[in-house]
Design an enzyme around this catalytic site. Sequence first.
Site, short mmCIF file in Angstrom:
data_model
loop_
_atom_site.label_atom_id
_atom_site.label_comp_id
_atom_site.label_asym_id
_atom_site.label_seq_id
_atom_site.Cartn_x
_atom_site.Cartn_y
_atom_site.Cartn_z
N GLU A 56 0.76 -1.12 -0.01
CA GLU A 56 0.08 0.11 0.12
C GLU A 56 0.81 1.25 -0.12
OE1 GLU A 56 -3.35 2.05 2.71
OE2 GLU A 56 -2.83 0.04 3.20
N GLN A 69 13.30 -7.54 14.66
CA GLN A 69 13.04 -8.73 15.19
C GLN A 69 11.88 -9.29 15.25
OE1 GLN A 69 14.40 -7.95 19.28
NE2 GLN A 69 16.60 -6.80 18.74
#
Length: 553
Positions: A56, A69
Site C-alpha cells: 500500500e 526482530q
Amino acid sequence: MAVRSTAAPPTPWSKNLAEPKIHDSTFVHSFSNIIGDVRIGANVIVAPGTSIRADEGTPFYIGENTNIQDGVVIHGLEQGRVVGDDQEQYSVWVGKNASITHMALIHGPAYVGENSFIGFRSTVFNARVGAGCIVMMHALIQDVEIPPGKYVPSGAIITNQQQADRLPDVQDQDQEFAHHVIGINQALRAGYRCAADSKCIAPIRDEIAKSYTGNGITVIELERSSEVASNSLGAETIEQVRYLLEQGYKIGTEHVDQRRFRTGSWTSCQPIEPKSIREAIAALESCLRDHSGEYVRLFGIDKGRRRVLETIIQRPDGNVNPATSFKPPASNSNNGGYNKSYSNGNGNSNGASSGKIGTETVEQIRQLLAGGYKIGTEHVDERRFRTGSWSSCKPIETTATNAVISAVEECIDNHQGEYVRLIGIDTKAKRRVLESIIQRPNGQVSSPSGHKSVASASSATTAVANTRLSSEVVEQLRQLLAGGYKISVEHVDQRRFRTGSWSSTGPIQANSEREAIAALETHLAEFPGEYVRLIGIDPKAKRRVLETIIQRP
C-alpha cells in the site's frame, strides 16, 4: 535458503509489481514475509514472524546493520511520505544500525533514524524518530517529530510536539546498550547464514574479500567464528572483540589490583593495534597473563575518543567473565529488552555493588545521576540522630555510577554503627531532592523504600497514626507535598516486575497529608501481592524526582 519475498500485487494505486531488493549479506528468515518495493541494505537480519509489506505505502528502506526482530510489522498508508537520508521519498525509512525489537509496529509514513532503538510492542505512526533515539517498551509515537538523541520511557504516549520536545536526552549507558543489541544480532546473522550454507559447516575455504572494515579486517574473516578460539577468553568476549573491530572501533585494555579497584585507578595495558581478530585476541590474552590476580577490562574507542562497551573480562579470583557488559541483564528476555545496568564508561563495572548497599539503592543512585543531580552522603550517631545533627562524609565529585557507589560504600565502612543517608542535590535550584537512610546503627542496610525527609529530622511533625505506611514513607510523602510536587502511584505484578512494565493508577488529588495517606493505603489494599511504588513528580520540569517501592509481594 528460500526467502518468502513476493512482488507487490496490482492495485488501483500501483501496477508496477515491484519486488524486494535484498543485499546478499542480509539474512531473512524463511518464516518472514517481505512484499513489494522493500530495499534492504547490507548485514541486516530479519527474524522469524516479521511482516514487511510495501503493498500500500511504498517504497520501504531498511539500512545496513539493522535488526528487525520477531513479530515486527512494517506497513504504510497509501498516502503520506517521509524524506529519507538520501533525500528521496519513502513510506517507511529505517536507518542503519537500528534495532526494531519484538512485536514493534512501524507504520508509514514513518522515519526511524540511524542508531535508534524501538522497544517491545512500541508503535511509530505518521512520525519521525531522530537518529540515536531510545524508545522503550509499549510506547506510542504518533504525529510528532522526536529530536535526535532523545529517550522515550516505557508506556509513554507522545502525540503532540510539546511532549516530544520535552523528552530527556539519551544517556551514555543507553547508547552502549543499543550498540550491544546491534552486536548480538550481527553475531546471530553470521550464525544463521553459516547454518544455512553447507560449505560453511566445513572449514571455511580461503576467499578474496572485497569488503573491508575501517581496521582493514575482511568481513569473511570476522565471520569465521569457528576458526577463532581462546583458552582464556570466553566466546562472548571474542564476539565482542569481533563486533568492535567490525564497527571500526579501536580496542583498549586496562588492569587494576584489588586495593585500587575501589578508587577506580586503572592502568592501561600495552596498546592494541591488530590487523586481524587473531592478533587482537593474542594481545588480550597477553594482558591477562601479565596481570593475573587483578581486574582486567576491555573497551572500545570510537572516533570521538569516547569509550563504548566497557567490560571486565578478568577478576582477582581468576574468573574470566564472558563479556559481562556485553550480555543482556538477567531481568530482560532476549536482546530487545532494556535495563540501565550497563557501565557508563567511567566506572569499574556494570554498577554492581560489593553488597554493602542494596540493588535498589544502586538503582536510586543511577536515577539521580541520570537526572543530572549531584550525590552526597551524611552520617550521624544515635544520640545526635534525634536532633538531626548530621555530618557530611567526603564530598563526591564524580558522576560515574560505579565511582559514586564506591564512595557511598566507603562512607558506610567509615561509619559503622551509625546512621548513613544518601543525598540527592539539585545544583541549579540549590536544594535537596532526596534524603534516603541506607544504613542504621544495628548494621541494617536499607533500600530506597526507607526514604526520609527532604528536610532535617528535627523539622518532622508527628506521623499520622493508624497507617499501614512506615513513618519514613509518611515523612517522604509529607516532604513531597510540602515541596509542591505531585504524587502518583504505580503497581506491577511479580511477572512483569522483571521487565519494568509498571502500570499507573493516575495522579493522587489530595488537599491534605491525611487524604494523601488514605489514597496510598487504598492503592495498597487494591493491589495485594503486587509491587507498589510512590512517585514524586516535579510539575514545572515535568520529570520524576522520586520512585520509592512501598509494598512488595
